[in-house]
Design a protein around this motif. Structure first.
Motif, PDB file in Angstrom:
ATOM      1  N   SER A   5       0.834  -1.200   0.000  1.00 56.77           N
ATOM      2  CA  SER A   5       0.000   0.000   0.000  1.00 56.77           C
ATOM      3  C   SER A   5       0.868   1.248   0.000  1.00 56.77           C
ATOM      4  O   SER A   5       1.962   1.263   0.559  1.00 56.77           O
ATOM      5  CB  SER A   5      -0.930   0.009   1.215  1.00 56.77           C
ATOM      6  OG  SER A   5      -0.182   0.073   2.413  1.00 56.77           O
ATOM      7  N   VAL A   7       0.270   5.805  -0.136  1.00 57.32           N
ATOM      8  CA  VAL A   7      -0.653   6.936  -0.116  1.00 57.32           C
ATOM      9  C   VAL A   7      -0.027   8.048  -0.933  1.00 57.32           C
ATOM     10  O   VAL A   7       1.134   8.407  -0.713  1.00 57.32           O
ATOM     11  CB  VAL A   7      -0.923   7.420   1.327  1.00 57.32           C
ATOM     12  CG1 VAL A   7      -1.817   8.647   1.320  1.00 57.32           C
ATOM     13  CG2 VAL A   7      -1.530   6.317   2.169  1.00 57.32           C
ATOM     14  N   LEU A  12      -5.376   6.268  -1.055  1.00 65.12           N
ATOM     15  CA  LEU A  12      -4.733   5.026  -0.635  1.00 65.12           C
ATOM     16  C   LEU A  12      -4.783   4.048  -1.798  1.00 65.12           C
ATOM     17  O   LEU A  12      -5.864   3.731  -2.296  1.00 65.12           O
ATOM     18  CB  LEU A  12      -5.464   4.441   0.580  1.00 65.12           C
ATOM     19  CG  LEU A  12      -5.033   3.051   1.051  1.00 65.12           C
ATOM     20  CD1 LEU A  12      -3.569   3.044   1.490  1.00 65.12           C
ATOM     21  CD2 LEU A  12      -5.943   2.582   2.182  1.00 65.12           C
ATOM     22  N   HIS A  36      -4.567   3.012   7.796  1.00 62.99           N
ATOM     23  CA  HIS A  36      -4.527   4.276   7.050  1.00 62.99           C
ATOM     24  C   HIS A  36      -5.741   5.163   7.311  1.00 62.99           C
ATOM     25  O   HIS A  36      -5.677   6.368   7.053  1.00 62.99           O
ATOM     26  CB  HIS A  36      -4.409   4.009   5.552  1.00 62.99           C
ATOM     27  CG  HIS A  36      -3.064   3.506   5.140  1.00 62.99           C
ATOM     28  ND1 HIS A  36      -1.943   4.301   5.124  1.00 62.99           N
ATOM     29  CD2 HIS A  36      -2.656   2.283   4.749  1.00 62.99           C
ATOM     30  CE1 HIS A  36      -0.906   3.588   4.734  1.00 62.99           C
ATOM     31  NE2 HIS A  36      -1.306   2.355   4.496  1.00 62.99           N
ATOM     32  N   CYS A  44      -9.830   5.397  -1.917  1.00 59.47           N
ATOM     33  CA  CYS A  44      -8.995   4.202  -2.009  1.00 59.47           C
ATOM     34  C   CYS A  44      -9.150   3.563  -3.382  1.00 59.47           C
ATOM     35  O   CYS A  44     -10.251   3.548  -3.957  1.00 59.47           O
ATOM     36  CB  CYS A  44      -9.420   3.210  -0.925  1.00 59.47           C
ATOM     37  SG  CYS A  44      -8.494   1.664  -0.916  1.00 59.47           S
TER      38      CYS A  44
END
Length: 116
Positions: A5, A7, A12, A36, A44
């Motif tokens: 992952s 950001v 995200l 997060h 996301c």
């Protein structure tokens, strides 16, 4: 299943590979997202291009995450689901609920106006 992952610009991005079929895979995905959410993220994108197989538990987690982001005023986009996940979304008619993007750039474009 492996999960990575990042950001960027308030979005995200989660990349998954392997099978999304239940514990510990789904727990890992939920933990990644929950870690997060404390950062006030509301958008996301989940890359499903390398998911070989998904079952009802995996689908349930995706629905749960969609609900989590939408209840915060955000959105979740699925990126380029591989064949089996794409079929499962169609069978369950969730392809009408989820926003599906062909690639990461398109997903970011779909989420960026809402993130600004």
């Amino acid at each position: 299943m492996t999960t990575t992952s990042t950001v960027q610009n308030g979005i995200l991005l989660i990349r998954l590979s392997g099978d999304l079929i239940g514990s510990p895979d789904t727990d890992q995905l939920l933990q990644t997202v929950n870690s997060h959410l404390g950062e006030d993220l509301t958008h996301c994108a989940i890359d499903l291009s390398e998911i070989r197989y998904i079952n009802s538990t995996g689908i349930g987690v995706l629905v749960s995450l969609l609900t989590k982001f939408r209840s915060r005023g955000g959105e979740l986009v699925l990126i380029n689901p591989a064949d089996h996940p794409k079929k499962m979304l169609a069978i369950t008619k969730l392809n009408n609920i989820f926003t599906v993007s062909p690639d990461e750039a398109t997903a970011r474009q779909q989420l960026t106006p809402a993130a600004i």
